[in-house]
Design a protein around this motif. Structure first.
Motif, short mmCIF file in Angstrom:
data_model
loop_
_atom_site.label_atom_id
_atom_site.label_comp_id
_atom_site.label_asym_id
_atom_site.label_seq_id
_atom_site.Cartn_x
_atom_site.Cartn_y
_atom_site.Cartn_z
N ASP A 14 0.84 -1.20 0.00
CA ASP A 14 0.00 0.00 0.00
C ASP A 14 0.88 1.26 0.00
OD1 ASP A 14 -2.21 1.61 0.06
OD2 ASP A 14 -2.46 1.51 2.24
N PHE A 15 1.58 1.48 -1.12
CA PHE A 15 2.47 2.62 -1.23
C PHE A 15 1.75 3.82 -1.84
CE2 PHE A 15 6.20 -0.46 -1.60
CZ PHE A 15 6.61 -0.22 -0.29
N LYS A 16 2.14 4.98 -1.38
CA LYS A 16 1.70 6.23 -2.01
C LYS A 16 2.79 6.67 -2.98
CE LYS A 16 0.92 11.14 -1.01
NZ LYS A 16 0.90 12.16 0.06
N PHE A 86 13.39 5.49 -4.21
CA PHE A 86 13.48 5.97 -2.84
C PHE A 86 12.15 5.69 -2.15
CE2 PHE A 86 16.39 9.51 -4.59
CZ PHE A 86 17.53 8.72 -4.44
N ILE A 87 12.20 5.15 -0.92
CA ILE A 87 10.99 4.91 -0.15
C ILE A 87 11.12 5.59 1.20
CG2 ILE A 87 9.46 3.19 0.89
CD1 ILE A 87 10.38 1.18 -1.12
N PHE A 88 10.07 6.30 1.61
CA PHE A 88 10.03 6.95 2.92
C PHE A 88 8.97 6.24 3.77
CE2 PHE A 88 12.29 9.95 0.43
CZ PHE A 88 13.06 10.70 1.30
N SER A 89 9.39 5.78 4.95
CA SER A 89 8.49 5.06 5.84
C SER A 89 7.75 6.02 6.76
CB SER A 89 9.29 4.04 6.66
OG SER A 89 10.21 4.72 7.51
N ARG A 90 6.84 5.45 7.58
CA ARG A 90 6.09 6.17 8.62
C ARG A 90 5.31 7.38 8.06
NH1 ARG A 90 7.36 5.00 13.87
NH2 ARG A 90 9.06 3.51 14.18
N GLY A 91 4.95 7.32 6.80
CA GLY A 91 4.15 8.39 6.20
C GLY A 91 4.87 9.72 6.05
N GLN A 92 6.20 9.70 6.10
CA GLN A 92 6.99 10.93 6.01
C GLN A 92 6.94 11.49 4.59
OE1 GLN A 92 10.47 9.82 9.21
NE2 GLN A 92 10.41 8.71 7.30
N VAL A 109 9.65 8.05 -6.27
CA VAL A 109 9.69 8.24 -4.83
C VAL A 109 8.36 7.75 -4.26
CG1 VAL A 109 9.96 9.87 -2.92
CG2 VAL A 109 11.22 10.23 -5.07
N LEU A 110 8.43 6.82 -3.29
CA LEU A 110 7.24 6.25 -2.68
C LEU A 110 7.21 6.54 -1.19
CD1 LEU A 110 7.30 2.69 -4.33
CD2 LEU A 110 6.34 4.80 -5.25
N SER A 111 6.01 6.48 -0.63
CA SER A 111 5.85 6.69 0.80
C SER A 111 4.94 5.60 1.36
CB SER A 111 5.26 8.07 1.08
OG SER A 111 5.02 8.25 2.46
N SER A 112 5.25 5.17 2.61
CA SER A 112 4.45 4.14 3.27
C SER A 112 4.20 4.54 4.71
CB SER A 112 5.19 2.80 3.22
OG SER A 112 4.54 1.83 4.03
N THR A 113 3.05 4.18 5.23
CA THR A 113 2.74 4.46 6.64
C THR A 113 3.32 3.41 7.58
OG1 THR A 113 0.63 3.30 6.41
CG2 THR A 113 0.61 5.69 6.05
N THR A 114 3.88 2.34 7.02
CA THR A 114 4.43 1.25 7.82
C THR A 114 5.72 1.68 8.52
OG1 THR A 114 3.54 -0.29 6.17
CG2 THR A 114 5.12 -1.19 7.75
N THR A 115 5.98 1.10 9.69
CA THR A 115 7.23 1.40 10.40
C THR A 115 8.43 0.92 9.57
OG1 THR A 115 7.18 -0.68 11.61
CG2 THR A 115 6.13 1.23 12.66
N THR A 116 9.58 1.53 9.81
CA THR A 116 10.76 1.26 8.99
C THR A 116 11.21 -0.20 9.08
OG1 THR A 116 11.44 3.52 9.52
CG2 THR A 116 13.03 2.14 8.38
N THR A 117 11.29 -0.73 10.29
CA THR A 117 11.77 -2.10 10.46
C THR A 117 10.84 -3.11 9.80
OG1 THR A 117 12.79 -1.51 12.57
CG2 THR A 117 12.43 -3.85 12.16
N ARG A 118 9.54 -2.94 10.00
CA ARG A 118 8.59 -3.87 9.39
C ARG A 118 8.59 -3.74 7.87
NH1 ARG A 118 2.68 -4.25 11.88
NH2 ARG A 118 3.99 -5.15 13.51
N LEU A 119 8.68 -2.51 7.39
CA LEU A 119 8.69 -2.30 5.94
C LEU A 119 9.92 -2.94 5.32
CD1 LEU A 119 7.47 -1.03 3.43
CD2 LEU A 119 8.61 1.11 4.02
N SER A 120 11.07 -2.77 5.96
CA SER A 120 12.30 -3.38 5.45
C SER A 120 12.19 -4.89 5.39
CB SER A 120 13.48 -2.97 6.34
OG SER A 120 14.68 -3.58 5.90
N SER A 121 11.62 -5.49 6.44
CA SER A 121 11.45 -6.94 6.48
C SER A 121 10.50 -7.41 5.40
CB SER A 121 10.93 -7.35 7.86
OG SER A 121 10.66 -8.73 7.91
#
Length: 308
Positions: A14-16, A86-92, A109-121
Protein backbone atom coordinates in the motif's frame (compact mmCIF):
# COMPACT_ATOMS: atom_id res chain seq x y z
CA UNK A 1 15.00 -15.33 -11.99
CA UNK A 2 11.90 -13.16 -12.41
CA UNK A 3 12.23 -9.58 -13.59
CA UNK A 4 10.96 -7.30 -10.83
CA UNK A 5 10.04 -3.65 -11.29
CA UNK A 6 9.00 -0.84 -8.96
CA UNK A 7 5.43 -1.35 -10.17
CA UNK A 8 5.48 -4.85 -8.65
CA UNK A 9 6.15 -3.28 -5.26
CA UNK A 10 3.38 -0.73 -5.75
CA UNK A 11 0.95 -3.52 -6.68
CA UNK A 12 1.96 -5.63 -3.68
CA UNK A 13 2.13 -2.97 -0.95
CA UNK A 14 0.00 0.00 0.00
CA UNK A 15 2.47 2.62 -1.23
CA UNK A 16 1.70 6.23 -2.01
CA UNK A 17 3.41 7.40 -5.20
CA UNK A 18 4.88 10.76 -4.22
CA UNK A 19 6.54 11.38 -7.59
CA UNK A 20 7.80 9.54 -10.65
CA UNK A 21 4.76 7.43 -11.51
CA UNK A 22 6.04 7.42 -15.10
CA UNK A 23 9.21 5.62 -13.94
CA UNK A 24 7.61 2.61 -12.27
CA UNK A 25 9.14 0.30 -14.88
CA UNK A 26 12.61 0.68 -13.31
CA UNK A 27 14.05 -2.75 -12.57
CA UNK A 28 15.04 -4.00 -9.09
CA UNK A 29 17.92 -6.48 -9.25
CA UNK A 30 18.56 -7.32 -5.59
CA UNK A 31 16.48 -8.12 -2.51
CA UNK A 32 18.89 -6.26 -0.24
CA UNK A 33 17.57 -3.00 1.23
CA UNK A 34 19.79 0.01 1.95
CA UNK A 35 19.21 2.62 4.65
CA UNK A 36 21.56 5.43 3.51
CA UNK A 37 22.34 6.90 6.92
CA UNK A 38 26.10 7.10 6.44
CA UNK A 39 25.74 8.44 2.92
CA UNK A 40 23.54 11.31 4.14
CA UNK A 41 26.41 12.36 6.42
CA UNK A 42 28.71 12.44 3.39
CA UNK A 43 30.37 8.98 3.55
CA UNK A 44 30.17 7.45 0.06
CA UNK A 45 33.19 5.12 0.10
CA UNK A 46 30.78 2.19 -0.07
CA UNK A 47 27.34 3.05 -1.37
CA UNK A 48 25.17 0.15 -2.64
CA UNK A 49 23.31 2.32 -5.14
CA UNK A 50 21.67 -0.66 -6.87
CA UNK A 51 19.52 -1.39 -3.81
CA UNK A 52 16.13 0.00 -2.82
CA UNK A 53 16.91 3.09 -0.71
CA UNK A 54 14.76 3.18 2.42
CA UNK A 55 14.55 6.37 4.49
CA UNK A 56 13.43 5.87 8.08
CA UNK A 57 12.85 8.43 10.80
CA UNK A 58 16.61 8.84 11.48
CA UNK A 59 17.49 9.50 7.83
CA UNK A 60 14.48 11.78 7.32
CA UNK A 61 15.27 13.83 10.45
CA UNK A 62 18.93 14.27 9.44
CA UNK A 63 17.90 15.43 5.96
CA UNK A 64 15.39 17.90 7.37
CA UNK A 65 18.12 19.60 9.43
CA UNK A 66 20.20 20.36 6.34
CA UNK A 67 20.04 23.51 4.29
CA UNK A 68 18.32 23.29 0.92
CA UNK A 69 21.63 23.30 -0.97
CA UNK A 70 23.15 20.60 1.26
CA UNK A 71 20.07 18.41 0.89
CA UNK A 72 20.07 18.72 -2.89
CA UNK A 73 23.79 17.95 -3.09
CA UNK A 74 23.42 14.77 -0.98
CA UNK A 75 20.33 13.57 -2.81
CA UNK A 76 22.00 14.06 -6.19
CA UNK A 77 24.84 11.86 -4.98
CA UNK A 78 22.33 9.24 -3.81
CA UNK A 79 20.38 9.31 -7.08
CA UNK A 80 22.47 7.11 -9.39
CA UNK A 81 21.64 5.60 -12.76
CA UNK A 82 21.17 2.17 -11.16
CA UNK A 83 19.18 3.35 -8.11
CA UNK A 84 15.70 1.80 -8.46
CA UNK A 85 13.68 3.98 -6.06
CA UNK A 86 13.48 5.97 -2.84
CA UNK A 87 10.99 4.91 -0.15
CA UNK A 88 10.03 6.95 2.92
CA UNK A 89 8.49 5.06 5.84
CA UNK A 90 6.09 6.17 8.62
CA UNK A 91 4.15 8.39 6.20
CA UNK A 92 6.99 10.93 6.01
CA UNK A 93 6.72 13.46 3.20
CA UNK A 94 10.10 14.00 1.49
CA UNK A 95 11.48 17.51 0.96
CA UNK A 96 11.35 19.21 -2.45
CA UNK A 97 15.09 18.62 -3.03
CA UNK A 98 14.55 14.86 -2.74
CA UNK A 99 11.94 14.98 -5.47
CA UNK A 100 14.13 17.21 -7.65
CA UNK A 101 17.17 14.92 -7.46
CA UNK A 102 14.97 11.86 -8.06
CA UNK A 103 13.28 13.46 -11.09
CA UNK A 104 16.64 14.35 -12.63
CA UNK A 105 17.56 10.65 -12.65
CA UNK A 106 14.06 9.26 -13.39
CA UNK A 107 13.77 7.65 -9.94
CA UNK A 108 10.30 7.14 -8.42
CA UNK A 109 9.69 8.24 -4.83
CA UNK A 110 7.24 6.25 -2.68
CA UNK A 111 5.85 6.69 0.80
CA UNK A 112 4.45 4.14 3.27
CA UNK A 113 2.74 4.46 6.64
CA UNK A 114 4.43 1.25 7.82
CA UNK A 115 7.23 1.40 10.40
CA UNK A 116 10.76 1.26 8.99
CA UNK A 117 11.77 -2.10 10.46
CA UNK A 118 8.59 -3.87 9.39
CA UNK A 119 8.69 -2.30 5.94
CA UNK A 120 12.30 -3.38 5.45
CA UNK A 121 11.45 -6.94 6.48
CA UNK A 122 8.38 -7.10 4.23
CA UNK A 123 10.29 -5.72 1.24
CA UNK A 124 13.22 -8.08 1.72
CA UNK A 125 10.99 -11.16 1.99
CA UNK A 126 8.89 -10.19 -1.02
CA UNK A 127 11.86 -9.34 -3.23
CA UNK A 128 13.79 -12.43 -2.20
CA UNK A 129 10.85 -14.67 -3.08
CA UNK A 130 10.91 -13.24 -6.61
CA UNK A 131 14.64 -12.77 -7.17
CA UNK A 132 16.03 -15.91 -5.51
CA UNK A 133 17.57 -18.66 -7.62
CA UNK A 134 14.97 -21.25 -8.56
CA UNK A 135 15.11 -24.91 -9.48
CA UNK A 136 12.30 -27.13 -10.75
CA UNK A 137 11.60 -30.66 -9.52
CA UNK A 138 9.25 -33.26 -10.96
CA UNK A 139 6.67 -34.40 -8.43
CA UNK A 140 3.58 -33.40 -6.47
CA UNK A 141 3.90 -30.89 -3.63
CA UNK A 142 1.22 -31.00 -0.97
CA UNK A 143 0.55 -29.60 2.50
CA UNK A 144 -0.18 -32.47 4.90
CA UNK A 145 -0.97 -31.42 8.47
CA UNK A 146 0.97 -28.19 7.88
CA UNK A 147 4.07 -29.97 6.55
CA UNK A 148 5.23 -29.46 2.97
CA UNK A 149 5.70 -32.92 1.42
CA UNK A 150 7.13 -33.47 -2.05
CA UNK A 151 5.91 -36.78 -3.51
CA UNK A 152 8.34 -38.10 -6.12
CA UNK A 153 8.64 -41.29 -8.14
CA UNK A 154 8.71 -42.66 -11.67
CA UNK A 155 6.00 -41.65 -14.12
CA UNK A 156 2.84 -43.71 -13.60
CA UNK A 157 3.67 -44.75 -10.03
CA UNK A 158 0.58 -42.93 -8.73
CA UNK A 159 1.81 -39.58 -7.42
CA UNK A 160 -1.15 -37.49 -8.60
CA UNK A 161 -3.72 -40.09 -7.61
CA UNK A 162 -2.21 -40.26 -4.12
CA UNK A 163 -2.23 -36.47 -3.88
CA UNK A 164 -5.87 -36.40 -4.97
CA UNK A 165 -6.76 -38.79 -2.15
CA UNK A 166 -4.96 -36.50 0.28
CA UNK A 167 -6.85 -33.45 -1.02
CA UNK A 168 -10.13 -35.31 -0.59
CA UNK A 169 -9.01 -36.02 2.98
CA UNK A 170 -8.69 -32.31 3.74
CA UNK A 171 -5.08 -31.62 2.85
CA UNK A 172 -3.96 -28.91 0.41
CA UNK A 173 -2.36 -29.04 -3.01
CA UNK A 174 0.55 -26.71 -3.75
CA UNK A 175 1.74 -28.01 -7.13
CA UNK A 176 1.30 -30.99 -9.42
CA UNK A 177 3.79 -32.37 -11.94
CA UNK A 178 6.37 -29.55 -11.63
CA UNK A 179 7.38 -27.61 -8.53
CA UNK A 180 9.55 -24.49 -8.43
CA UNK A 181 11.76 -24.24 -5.34
CA UNK A 182 13.76 -21.32 -3.98
CA UNK A 183 15.82 -20.85 -0.82
CA UNK A 184 14.35 -18.30 1.60
CA UNK A 185 17.16 -18.52 4.16
CA UNK A 186 19.95 -20.86 5.31
CA UNK A 187 17.57 -23.61 6.43
CA UNK A 188 14.31 -22.99 4.54
CA UNK A 189 13.28 -24.12 1.06
CA UNK A 190 10.00 -22.79 -0.31
CA UNK A 191 8.03 -24.37 -3.15
CA UNK A 192 5.26 -23.16 -5.43
CA UNK A 193 3.57 -24.06 -8.68
CA UNK A 194 4.46 -22.39 -11.98
CA UNK A 195 1.74 -19.92 -12.95
CA UNK A 196 0.35 -22.12 -15.71
CA UNK A 197 -0.02 -25.14 -13.36
CA UNK A 198 -1.43 -23.33 -10.31
CA UNK A 199 -4.40 -25.12 -8.67
CA UNK A 200 -4.65 -27.77 -11.42
CA UNK A 201 -3.85 -31.45 -11.49
CA UNK A 202 -3.50 -34.14 -14.15
CA UNK A 203 -5.26 -37.41 -13.36
CA UNK A 204 -4.79 -40.26 -15.81
CA UNK A 205 -8.10 -41.10 -17.47
CA UNK A 206 -9.69 -37.77 -16.48
CA UNK A 207 -7.15 -35.28 -17.76
CA UNK A 208 -6.75 -31.84 -16.20
CA UNK A 209 -8.91 -30.97 -13.19
CA UNK A 210 -9.15 -27.67 -11.29
CA UNK A 211 -8.74 -28.57 -7.62
CA UNK A 212 -9.93 -25.21 -6.31
CA UNK A 213 -13.12 -25.35 -8.38
CA UNK A 214 -13.91 -28.91 -7.31
CA UNK A 215 -12.90 -28.77 -3.63
CA UNK A 216 -12.84 -25.08 -2.76
CA UNK A 217 -10.19 -22.49 -1.89
CA UNK A 218 -9.26 -24.43 1.25
CA UNK A 219 -7.91 -27.30 -0.87
CA UNK A 220 -5.02 -25.32 -2.37
CA UNK A 221 -2.29 -22.97 -1.27
CA UNK A 222 0.09 -20.77 -3.23
CA UNK A 223 3.39 -21.77 -1.58
CA UNK A 224 4.70 -23.90 1.27
CA UNK A 225 7.95 -24.74 3.00
CA UNK A 226 9.50 -28.05 1.94
CA UNK A 227 9.89 -30.28 5.01
CA UNK A 228 9.99 -33.84 3.67
CA UNK A 229 10.44 -35.78 0.43
CA UNK A 230 8.56 -39.05 -0.01
CA UNK A 231 9.76 -41.18 -2.91
CA UNK A 232 7.23 -43.75 -4.17
CA UNK A 233 9.01 -46.86 -5.45
CA UNK A 234 7.60 -50.02 -6.99
CA UNK A 235 8.00 -53.04 -4.73
CA UNK A 236 10.15 -55.65 -6.49
CA UNK A 237 11.70 -58.95 -5.42
CA UNK A 238 15.15 -57.48 -4.90
CA UNK A 239 13.89 -54.20 -3.35
CA UNK A 240 15.18 -53.29 0.09
CA UNK A 241 13.53 -50.77 2.39
CA UNK A 242 14.28 -49.48 5.88
CA UNK A 243 12.21 -51.66 8.24
CA UNK A 244 12.80 -49.72 11.47
CA UNK A 245 13.02 -46.14 10.22
CA UNK A 246 16.51 -45.61 11.66
CA UNK A 247 18.29 -45.00 8.34
CA UNK A 248 18.25 -41.30 7.51
CA UNK A 249 18.28 -40.46 3.81
CA UNK A 250 18.53 -36.84 2.67
CA UNK A 251 18.37 -35.02 -0.64
CA UNK A 252 20.08 -31.69 -1.20
CA UNK A 253 17.83 -28.97 -2.62
CA UNK A 254 19.85 -25.84 -3.39
CA UNK A 255 21.90 -25.48 -0.16
CA UNK A 256 19.61 -27.36 2.24
CA UNK A 257 19.50 -31.09 3.01
CA UNK A 258 15.88 -32.30 3.10
CA UNK A 259 14.87 -35.58 4.85
CA UNK A 260 13.73 -38.26 2.41
CA UNK A 261 11.68 -41.44 2.89
CA UNK A 262 11.25 -44.26 0.37
CA UNK A 263 7.79 -45.89 0.44
CA UNK A 264 7.11 -49.10 -1.52
CA UNK A 265 4.06 -49.04 -3.78
CA UNK A 266 2.03 -52.23 -4.08
CA UNK A 267 -1.52 -53.12 -5.01
CA UNK A 268 -3.74 -52.84 -1.95
CA UNK A 269 -1.53 -50.42 0.00
CA UNK A 270 -3.23 -47.16 0.96
CA UNK A 271 -0.38 -44.79 0.11
CA UNK A 272 -2.26 -41.63 1.08
CA UNK A 273 -2.83 -42.97 4.61
CA UNK A 274 0.84 -43.98 4.87
CA UNK A 275 1.87 -40.47 3.86
CA UNK A 276 -0.41 -39.01 6.55
CA UNK A 277 1.26 -41.27 9.12
CA UNK A 278 4.69 -40.29 7.78
CA UNK A 279 3.81 -36.61 8.27
CA UNK A 280 2.62 -37.18 11.84
CA UNK A 281 5.67 -39.29 12.64
CA UNK A 282 7.99 -36.65 11.17
CA UNK A 283 6.38 -33.98 13.35
CA UNK A 284 6.68 -36.24 16.40
CA UNK A 285 10.41 -36.72 15.69
CA UNK A 286 10.91 -32.97 15.39
CA UNK A 287 9.33 -32.66 18.87
CA UNK A 288 11.74 -35.21 20.33
CA UNK A 289 9.70 -38.42 20.15
CA UNK A 290 11.42 -41.05 17.99
CA UNK A 291 9.62 -44.41 17.96
CA UNK A 292 12.45 -46.16 16.10
CA UNK A 293 15.04 -44.97 18.61
CA UNK A 294 12.82 -46.00 21.51
CA UNK A 295 12.34 -49.47 19.99
CA UNK A 296 16.10 -49.81 19.48
CA UNK A 297 16.73 -48.91 23.14
CA UNK A 298 14.13 -51.47 24.28
CA UNK A 299 15.73 -54.12 22.10
CA UNK A 300 19.18 -53.34 23.49
CA UNK A 301 17.89 -53.62 27.06
CA UNK A 302 16.19 -56.93 26.28
CA UNK A 303 19.39 -58.36 24.78
CA UNK A 304 21.43 -57.20 27.77
CA UNK A 305 18.93 -58.71 30.24
CA UNK A 306 18.89 -62.04 28.42
CA UNK A 307 22.69 -62.08 28.26
CA UNK A 308 22.96 -61.52 31.98
Amino acid sequence: MTKVTVKDLVDQFDFKIVSGDEYLDREIITSDISRPGLEITGYFNYYPSERVQLFGRAEFTYLSKMTSDERLLIMRRLARDDTPLFIFSRGQEPEYEVLQAAAENHIPVLSSTTTTTRLSSNLTEFLHSLLAERISKHGVFIDVYGLGILITGHSGVGKSETALELVKGGHRLVADDRVDFYQRDDTTIMGEAPEILRNVMEVRGLGIIDVMTLYGAGAVRKEQQLNLIIDLRELKKDSTFDRLGTAEERERILDVDIPKIAIPVQTGRNISSIIEVAAINFRAKSMGFDAAKMFDERLTRLINNNTN
